[in-house]
Design a protein around this motif. Sequence first.
Motif, short mmCIF file in Angstrom:
data_model
loop_
_atom_site.label_atom_id
_atom_site.label_comp_id
_atom_site.label_asym_id
_atom_site.label_seq_id
_atom_site.Cartn_x
_atom_site.Cartn_y
_atom_site.Cartn_z
N GLU A 174 22.71 -49.24 -51.01
CA GLU A 174 22.92 -48.11 -49.83
C GLU A 174 22.39 -48.96 -48.85
O GLU A 174 23.29 -48.99 -47.86
CB GLU A 174 21.43 -47.29 -49.54
CG GLU A 174 21.92 -45.99 -48.65
CD GLU A 174 21.54 -46.78 -47.70
OE1 GLU A 174 21.60 -46.50 -46.41
OE2 GLU A 174 19.99 -47.88 -47.20
N HIS A 175 21.80 -49.91 -49.06
CA HIS A 175 20.46 -50.77 -47.57
C HIS A 175 22.34 -51.74 -47.44
O HIS A 175 22.38 -52.56 -46.31
CB HIS A 175 20.07 -51.96 -48.05
CG HIS A 175 19.29 -52.79 -46.81
ND1 HIS A 175 18.80 -53.81 -47.65
CD2 HIS A 175 19.82 -53.24 -45.87
CE1 HIS A 175 18.85 -55.23 -46.90
NE2 HIS A 175 18.74 -54.50 -45.17
N GLY A 176 22.68 -52.34 -48.62
CA GLY A 176 23.68 -53.46 -48.42
C GLY A 176 25.01 -52.71 -48.03
O GLY A 176 25.70 -53.35 -46.97
N ARG A 177 25.58 -51.46 -48.18
CA ARG A 177 26.68 -51.04 -47.76
C ARG A 177 26.12 -50.58 -45.97
O ARG A 177 26.93 -51.13 -44.61
CB ARG A 177 26.65 -49.73 -47.93
CG ARG A 177 27.48 -49.99 -49.23
CD ARG A 177 27.72 -48.41 -50.25
NE ARG A 177 26.84 -47.48 -49.77
CZ ARG A 177 26.10 -47.30 -51.70
NH1 ARG A 177 26.50 -48.12 -52.31
NH2 ARG A 177 25.17 -46.29 -51.68
N ARG A 178 25.04 -50.35 -45.56
CA ARG A 178 24.75 -50.19 -43.86
C ARG A 178 25.11 -51.71 -43.58
O ARG A 178 25.51 -51.69 -42.37
CB ARG A 178 23.11 -49.70 -43.55
CG ARG A 178 22.88 -49.21 -42.84
CD ARG A 178 21.79 -48.16 -42.40
NE ARG A 178 20.47 -49.19 -43.30
CZ ARG A 178 19.62 -49.68 -43.83
NH1 ARG A 178 19.53 -49.98 -42.45
NH2 ARG A 178 18.54 -50.15 -44.34
#
Length: 202
Positions: A138-142
């Motif tokens: 999730e952190h990577g996508r954001r």
Amino acid sequence: GRMELGALLRRVQGIMETLDYEWFLINDADEFREAPWPGLTLPQGLARAQALGYDAINFRVLDFRPVDDRFVPGGDPRAALTGFELGQLCDAPQMKAFRRPDGPFSILTHGGHEVEVAGRRVCPIPFILRHYPIRSPEHGRRKVLRERLPRFAPEERAKGWHVQYDALLESGREFVWAPEELHAWDPVATRLELLAEAAETL
């Protein structure tokens, strides 16, 4: 707004020029920098390099990767992410620690990755940079898709800056790695491997 690394580096350079510290270290919020010798802290490692006659330090980048979503925001990423891959070529060199010179210096020329100073003596043993740019899927996508790529200044991209995520996107990766793809972090064994690797180049 746009992310302009050049403006940030000019501001950092200006601050550094007003300070009389003996050593400078440029460090990002997702980085942990360590000495290459087991048992030594970073300040102790810098002191050893200085005693050996060196005034600049290069860092070997270890990119730690998430294998699941166990990382909790606010927690220590070193506990949640324990496997790494060696940093990309775009991350080298990482000459981000240096002893203040008597004359001028610049951190601007190479996008902050390498200090430019006359007569520098770079320690032949690279120090360790534990890098945690992506802490969960999730952190990577954001971070990559919403907060970084749309905001990078095109003129800086044209200079070859801000390319650290390109290979990741081209591969179609979903910001999660399989454990078998990664090297297991072992504080002593990893250091010995990097020291042996450095010895082969001397």
